[in-house]
Design a protein around this motif. Structure first.
Motif, PDB file in Angstrom:
ATOM      1  N   TRP A   1       6.657  -0.699  -2.361  1.00  0.00           N
ATOM      2  CA  TRP A   1       6.094   0.235  -3.334  1.00  0.00           C
ATOM      3  C   TRP A   1       4.707   0.705  -2.868  1.00  0.00           C
ATOM      4  O   TRP A   1       4.395   1.893  -2.934  1.00  0.00           O
ATOM      5  CB  TRP A   1       6.018  -0.456  -4.694  1.00  0.00           C
ATOM      6  N   ALA A   2       3.885  -0.221  -2.385  1.00  0.00           N
ATOM      7  CA  ALA A   2       2.529   0.112  -1.944  1.00  0.00           C
ATOM      8  C   ALA A   2       2.543   1.113  -0.800  1.00  0.00           C
ATOM      9  O   ALA A   2       1.801   2.098  -0.816  1.00  0.00           O
ATOM     10  CB  ALA A   2       1.789  -1.160  -1.523  1.00  0.00           C
ATOM     11  N   VAL A   3       3.386   0.865   0.172  1.00  0.00           N
ATOM     12  CA  VAL A   3       3.471   1.777   1.314  1.00  0.00           C
ATOM     13  C   VAL A   3       3.933   3.159   0.839  1.00  0.00           C
ATOM     14  O   VAL A   3       3.374   4.184   1.247  1.00  0.00           O
ATOM     15  CB  VAL A   3       4.409   1.204   2.403  1.00  0.00           C
TER      16      VAL A   3
ATOM     17  N   ALA B   1       3.091  -4.574  -7.291  1.00  0.00           N
ATOM     18  CA  ALA B   1       3.105  -3.112  -7.284  1.00  0.00           C
ATOM     19  C   ALA B   1       1.808  -2.528  -7.831  1.00  0.00           C
ATOM     20  O   ALA B   1       1.542  -1.341  -7.650  1.00  0.00           O
ATOM     21  CB  ALA B   1       4.304  -2.601  -8.078  1.00  0.00           C
ATOM     22  N   SER B   2       0.993  -3.348  -8.492  1.00  0.00           N
ATOM     23  CA  SER B   2      -0.336  -2.921  -8.948  1.00  0.00           C
ATOM     24  C   SER B   2      -1.397  -3.220  -7.904  1.00  0.00           C
ATOM     25  O   SER B   2      -2.240  -2.384  -7.597  1.00  0.00           O
ATOM     26  CB  SER B   2      -0.740  -3.666 -10.225  1.00  0.00           C
ATOM     27  N   PHE B   3      -1.361  -4.423  -7.385  1.00  0.00           N
ATOM     28  CA  PHE B   3      -2.404  -4.935  -6.496  1.00  0.00           C
ATOM     29  C   PHE B   3      -2.272  -4.397  -5.071  1.00  0.00           C
ATOM     30  O   PHE B   3      -3.262  -3.942  -4.475  1.00  0.00           O
ATOM     31  CB  PHE B   3      -2.325  -6.463  -6.517  1.00  0.00           C
ATOM     32  N   TYR B   4      -1.085  -4.444  -4.516  1.00  0.00           N
ATOM     33  CA  TYR B   4      -0.888  -4.063  -3.120  1.00  0.00           C
ATOM     34  C   TYR B   4      -1.238  -2.600  -2.817  1.00  0.00           C
ATOM     35  O   TYR B   4      -1.830  -2.327  -1.773  1.00  0.00           O
ATOM     36  CB  TYR B   4       0.536  -4.358  -2.660  1.00  0.00           C
TER      37      TYR B   4
ATOM     38  N   PHE C   1      -3.660  -1.655   0.117  1.00  0.00           N
ATOM     39  CA  PHE C   1      -3.132  -0.863   1.231  1.00  0.00           C
ATOM     40  C   PHE C   1      -3.857   0.480   1.322  1.00  0.00           C
ATOM     41  O   PHE C   1      -4.168   0.950   2.424  1.00  0.00           O
ATOM     42  CB  PHE C   1      -1.621  -0.669   1.085  1.00  0.00           C
ATOM     43  N   GLY C   2      -4.137   1.091   0.165  1.00  0.00           N
ATOM     44  CA  GLY C   2      -4.895   2.341   0.171  1.00  0.00           C
ATOM     45  C   GLY C   2      -6.272   2.158   0.778  1.00  0.00           C
ATOM     46  O   GLY C   2      -6.741   2.992   1.565  1.00  0.00           O
TER      47      GLY C   2
END
Length: 160
Positions: free
Chosen positions: A16-18, A142-145, A149-150
């Motif tokens: 999700w992060a990517v 999905a909130s933290f990563y 990553f950003g």
């Protein structure tokens, strides 16, 4: 078995992060100035957080054990809501510190994607926590990563 469920949530959160960070960069979406996008990006998860506060306030109002601001009893729905709100507050503070840099580095569309993604993920965390605590891992990741990553992607762009 719990660890497998948590691990699956963590892996899905990483995917999700990517997607949240890189997809807006690849879609060729129109330019949105970061100065306009940043406040809008916080408005969406802020609305979810306001809903969490409202639900917890209603639980307190209708429960004589909680109406004076006491901590909820262990294992109750109110305690889960307290934990979700506390974790959401932590996530939002981190986002407030990191997202402006991400927005100015990657563009306004990226930060809007982070905001929408955070709102969806926080709802997943909240529902997952009520259904079964190990299910909250997807919402947490999905909130933290995406924030992490950003930040890493924005730093990578700055140094290259």
């Amino acid at each position: 078995m719990k660890r497998i469920g948590i691990a699956i949530g963590m892996v899905l959160g990483a995917v999700w992060a990517v997607a949240i960070v890189l997809l807006p960069l690849r879609l060729g979406l129109p330019f949105i100035p970061p100065a306009l996008a940043i406040p809008a990006a916080f408005l969406i998860p802020g609305a979810v957080m306001a809903m969490m506060i409202g639900v917890l306030a209603a639980r307190r109002f209708f429960n004589t054990d909680l109406i004076d601001g006491e901590a909820a009893a262990s294992g109750t729905r109110a305690q889960i809501d307290e934990r979700v709100l506390r974790n959401t507050t932590e996530q939002m503070v981190l986002a407030l510190l990191v997202w402006p840099f991400v927005g100015f580095s990657l563009g306004g569309v990226s930060i809007l994607a982070l905001g929408i993604g955070m709102a969806v993920a926080r709802l997943l965390f909240w529902v997952g926590y009520h259904v079964s605590p190990p299910l909250r891992s997807l919402g947490f990741a999905a909130s933290f990563y995406p924030t992490l990553f950003g930040a890493f992607w924005a730093v990578w762009i700055w140094v290259n």
